[in-house]
Write a protein that holds these residues in place. Structure first.
Motif, PDB file in Angstrom:
ATOM      1  N   VAL A 205     113.590  24.788  57.780  1.00 29.40           N
ATOM      2  CA  VAL A 205     114.835  23.267  57.011  1.00 29.40           C
ATOM      3  C   VAL A 205     113.342  22.429  56.471  1.00 29.40           C
ATOM      4  CG1 VAL A 205     115.710  21.815  57.463  1.00 29.40           C
ATOM      5  CG2 VAL A 205     116.574  23.852  58.802  1.00 29.40           C
ATOM      6  N   LEU A 206     112.259  22.495  57.371  1.00 25.65           N
ATOM      7  CA  LEU A 206     111.395  21.348  57.255  1.00 25.65           C
ATOM      8  C   LEU A 206     110.473  21.572  55.475  1.00 25.65           C
ATOM      9  CD1 LEU A 206     109.057  18.889  57.956  1.00 25.65           C
ATOM     10  CD2 LEU A 206     107.797  20.486  59.539  1.00 25.65           C
ATOM     11  N   PHE A 207     110.314  23.091  55.640  1.00 22.81           N
ATOM     12  CA  PHE A 207     109.714  24.220  54.716  1.00 22.81           C
ATOM     13  C   PHE A 207     110.801  23.716  53.394  1.00 22.81           C
ATOM     14  CE2 PHE A 207     107.581  27.077  51.892  1.00 22.81           C
ATOM     15  CZ  PHE A 207     106.584  26.434  52.297  1.00 22.81           C
ATOM     16  N   TYR A 208     111.950  23.858  53.392  1.00 19.91           N
ATOM     17  CA  TYR A 208     112.511  23.695  52.780  1.00 19.91           C
ATOM     18  C   TYR A 208     112.931  22.360  51.765  1.00 19.91           C
ATOM     19  CZ  TYR A 208     115.187  28.568  52.195  1.00 19.91           C
ATOM     20  OH  TYR A 208     114.745  29.851  51.743  1.00 19.91           O
ATOM     21  N   ALA A 209     112.590  21.634  52.757  1.00 24.94           N
ATOM     22  CA  ALA A 209     112.743  19.983  52.772  1.00 24.94           C
ATOM     23  C   ALA A 209     111.328  20.017  51.714  1.00 24.94           C
ATOM     24  CB  ALA A 209     112.721  19.234  53.336  1.00 24.94           C
ATOM     25  N   GLY A 210     110.412  20.453  51.910  1.00 31.03           N
ATOM     26  CA  GLY A 210     109.183  20.687  50.804  1.00 31.03           C
ATOM     27  C   GLY A 210     109.152  21.088  49.170  1.00 31.03           C
ATOM     28  N   ILE A 211     109.868  22.270  49.681  1.00 25.15           N
ATOM     29  CA  ILE A 211     109.965  22.858  48.908  1.00 25.15           C
ATOM     30  C   ILE A 211     111.211  22.161  47.092  1.00 25.15           C
ATOM     31  CG2 ILE A 211     110.703  25.086  47.158  1.00 25.15           C
ATOM     32  CD1 ILE A 211     110.354  26.420  50.046  1.00 25.15           C
ATOM     33  N   PHE A 212     111.941  21.891  48.268  1.00 28.34           N
ATOM     34  CA  PHE A 212     112.725  21.184  47.224  1.00 28.34           C
ATOM     35  C   PHE A 212     112.215  19.861  46.693  1.00 28.34           C
ATOM     36  CE2 PHE A 212     116.029  17.392  46.666  1.00 28.34           C
ATOM     37  CZ  PHE A 212     117.773  18.142  45.774  1.00 28.34           C
ATOM     38  N   ALA A 213     111.513  18.999  47.413  1.00 25.39           N
ATOM     39  CA  ALA A 213     110.969  17.689  46.849  1.00 25.39           C
ATOM     40  C   ALA A 213     109.749  18.056  45.819  1.00 25.39           C
ATOM     41  CB  ALA A 213     109.800  17.378  48.108  1.00 25.39           C
ATOM     42  N   ALA A 214     109.485  19.595  45.889  1.00 25.29           N
ATOM     43  CA  ALA A 214     108.189  20.104  44.805  1.00 25.29           C
ATOM     44  C   ALA A 214     108.823  20.241  43.590  1.00 25.29           C
ATOM     45  CB  ALA A 214     107.350  20.654  45.575  1.00 25.29           C
ATOM     46  N   ILE A 215     109.920  20.920  43.953  1.00 26.42           N
ATOM     47  CA  ILE A 215     110.657  21.256  42.811  1.00 26.42           C
ATOM     48  C   ILE A 215     111.430  19.831  41.965  1.00 26.42           C
ATOM     49  CG2 ILE A 215     112.802  22.765  41.670  1.00 26.42           C
ATOM     50  CD1 ILE A 215     111.884  24.360  43.793  1.00 26.42           C
ATOM     51  N   TYR A 216     112.504  19.536  42.872  1.00 29.34           N
ATOM     52  CA  TYR A 216     113.148  18.303  42.504  1.00 29.34           C
ATOM     53  C   TYR A 216     111.926  16.951  41.611  1.00 29.34           C
ATOM     54  CZ  TYR A 216     117.297  15.732  41.075  1.00 29.34           C
ATOM     55  OH  TYR A 216     118.914  15.668  41.144  1.00 29.34           O
ATOM     56  N   THR A 217     111.413  16.756  42.714  1.00 31.53           N
ATOM     57  CA  THR A 217     110.531  15.815  40.996  1.00 31.53           C
ATOM     58  C   THR A 217     109.907  15.636  40.184  1.00 31.53           C
ATOM     59  OG1 THR A 217     108.434  16.563  42.643  1.00 31.53           O
ATOM     60  CG2 THR A 217     109.513  14.619  42.953  1.00 31.53           C
ATOM     61  N   SER A 218     109.586  18.176  40.122  1.00 32.41           N
ATOM     62  CA  SER A 218     109.087  18.579  38.419  1.00 32.41           C
ATOM     63  C   SER A 218     110.522  18.304  37.711  1.00 32.41           C
ATOM     64  CB  SER A 218     108.388  19.723  38.744  1.00 32.41           C
ATOM     65  OG  SER A 218     107.786  19.324  39.752  1.00 32.41           O
ATOM     66  N   ILE A 219     111.546  18.439  38.185  1.00 37.13           N
ATOM     67  CA  ILE A 219     112.640  18.569  37.420  1.00 37.13           C
ATOM     68  C   ILE A 219     112.655  17.754  37.019  1.00 37.13           C
ATOM     69  CG2 ILE A 219     115.275  18.485  37.174  1.00 37.13           C
ATOM     70  CD1 ILE A 219     115.144  20.990  38.964  1.00 37.13           C
ATOM     71  N   ILE A 220     112.638  16.382  37.487  1.00 41.77           N
ATOM     72  CA  ILE A 220     112.719  15.233  36.731  1.00 41.77           C
ATOM     73  C   ILE A 220     111.190  14.457  36.244  1.00 41.77           C
ATOM     74  CG2 ILE A 220     112.839  12.794  37.397  1.00 41.77           C
ATOM     75  CD1 ILE A 220     114.808  13.807  39.811  1.00 41.77           C
ATOM     76  N   GLY A 221     110.807  15.242  36.173  1.00 42.21           N
ATOM     77  CA  GLY A 221     109.386  15.074  35.463  1.00 42.21           C
ATOM     78  C   GLY A 221     109.459  15.702  34.332  1.00 42.21           C
ATOM     79  N   HIS A 222     109.238  16.476  34.747  1.00 41.16           N
ATOM     80  CA  HIS A 222     109.625  17.410  33.075  1.00 41.16           C
ATOM     81  C   HIS A 222     110.781  17.221  31.859  1.00 41.16           C
ATOM     82  CE1 HIS A 222     106.532  20.025  35.544  1.00 41.16           C
ATOM     83  NE2 HIS A 222     106.682  20.280  34.470  1.00 41.16           N
ATOM     84  N   ALA A 223     111.129  16.587  32.612  1.00 38.90           N
ATOM     85  CA  ALA A 223     112.319  16.502  31.403  1.00 38.90           C
ATOM     86  C   ALA A 223     112.207  15.051  31.154  1.00 38.90           C
ATOM     87  CB  ALA A 223     113.165  16.179  32.674  1.00 38.90           C
TER      88      ALA A 223
END
Length: 348
Positions: A205-223
């Motif tokens: 779960v800890l590692f998945y939290a990091g994956i989500f954070a990496a992806i979601y900041t990129s989704i917002i930042g790229h848009a």
């Protein structure tokens, strides 16, 4: 600055913002849907993707930078605790890290993907992409514009580079400690599931939290970033060279159209039968290396000539040597990127 070199830079960057906005967000949208589905254990990937991208749309539709920065800082904290914490939890040898950083070789293919494709994807994700041109828009949004902010800009960039090095090293440590020599990553769940065998369910779960954070900041930042870049390019393409743009690109309708395109069009990749997250990530990040000569060459010319940047600020001879090396490297990377993608498509 780039349009002073050639007027076609503006329309080219507008098209690139649209094209790469879809490409970047394709694997991120699939990834955020897969993360939520795998962690919570219910729902379809496309349903989670629609929900997450919908929330991102609310954040970027009205570009209030302070609000975005708070979101980014929160997720950066989650990302750091997750990736660095997982690496420390698993354990590693510092000497192995130092030796690994100076080895120059390409391993033989053992898994599903060509190692050259993986290497170029790393270059695209870490070293350079169209998003390099979005960084100045975020600096401007913070109010750091003008020579008086040069020092704080350098500190900001240095902090970003150090953070990226640490986060990437953490992921590579996990790969070396858990995957080498005979385990491959084929799906998004492979590494978190392997972590659970070493650290238990909390580690997964800890590692998945990091994956989500990496992806979601990129989704917002790229848009947001590509919305800024594309809107600015659109206005520059419709303004005579040398004349100032009279409209604020951040509040032009084109910004909202590009942001909406980046967040809505990639949903198609979450439908059944589409390529998985890992495949999309490798292909998308390799593809963006193709653009690097266009950017590296243009930036080199701008920084090397007095008429573009002033005699006091132009690059010195040794800096030009470095820029020439990087430009040659970008050409080499672009060629091999196209070659590796074609080989991958032929095999699949």
């Amino acid at each position: 600055g780039l349009t002073r070199l050639h007027r076609w830079y503006a329309p080219a960057l507008f098209v690139a913002a649209l094209l790469m906005g879809h490409v970047y967000e394709s694997y991120m949208t699939v990834g955020v849907g897969e993360v939520c589905r795998n962690v919570f254990g219910f729902g379809q990937v496309w349903q989670w993707a629609v929900l997450c991208n919908g929330l991102a749309f609310v954040l970027v539709f009205q570009p209030v930078y302070k609000r975005l920065e708070i979101v980014f800082l929160f997720f950066l904290g989650v990302l750091s605790v997750s990736f660095i914490g997982s690496a420390l939890w698993v354990g590693f040898n510092a000497g192995d890290i130092l030796r690994g950083l100076v080895r120059v070789e390409m391993p033989a293919q053992q898994g599903h993907f060509n190692p050259l494709l993986v290497a170029l994807a790393m270059v695209g994700a870490v070293g350079g992409s169209l998003m390099n041109l979005a960084y100045p828009y975020f600096l401007e949004a913070k109010g750091w514009r003008g020579p008086q902010f040069l020092k704080v800009q350098r500190y900001d960039f240095l902090l970003a580079v150090v953070a990226m090095i640490l986060l990437n090293l953490a992921v590579w440590i996990l790969g070396a400690e858990l995957l080498f020599p005979d385990t491959q990553i084929k799906t998004l769940d492979d590494l978190p599931r392997l972590l659970s065998t070493v650290l238990g369910e909390p580690g997964r779960v800890l590692f998945y939290a990091g994956i989500f954070a990496a992806i979601y900041t990129s989704i917002i930042g790229h848009a947001a970033g590509l919305g800024y870049l594309g809107s600015h390019a659109w206005l520059r393409a419709h303004t005579p060279v040398g004349e100032p743009i009279r409209t604020d690109y951040r509040h032009h309708p084109m910004y909202k159209r590009i942001a909406a395109w980046c967040l809505i069009s990639p949903i198609v990749w979450t439908l059944p039968g589409m390529p998985d997250f890992v495949t999309l990530t490798l292909v998308a990040n390799s593809a963006q290396v193709v653009l690097m000569p266009l950017l590296a060459g243009g930036l080199w010319i701008i920084t090397a000539r007095s008429k573009y940047i002033g005699a006091a600020n132009r690059t010195r001879w040794w800096e030009n040597v470095i820029m020439a090396f990087l430009f040659a490297l970008s050409i080499y990377g672009a060629f091999n990127s196209g070659k590796s993608i074609m080989q991958f498509l032929e095999m699949h």
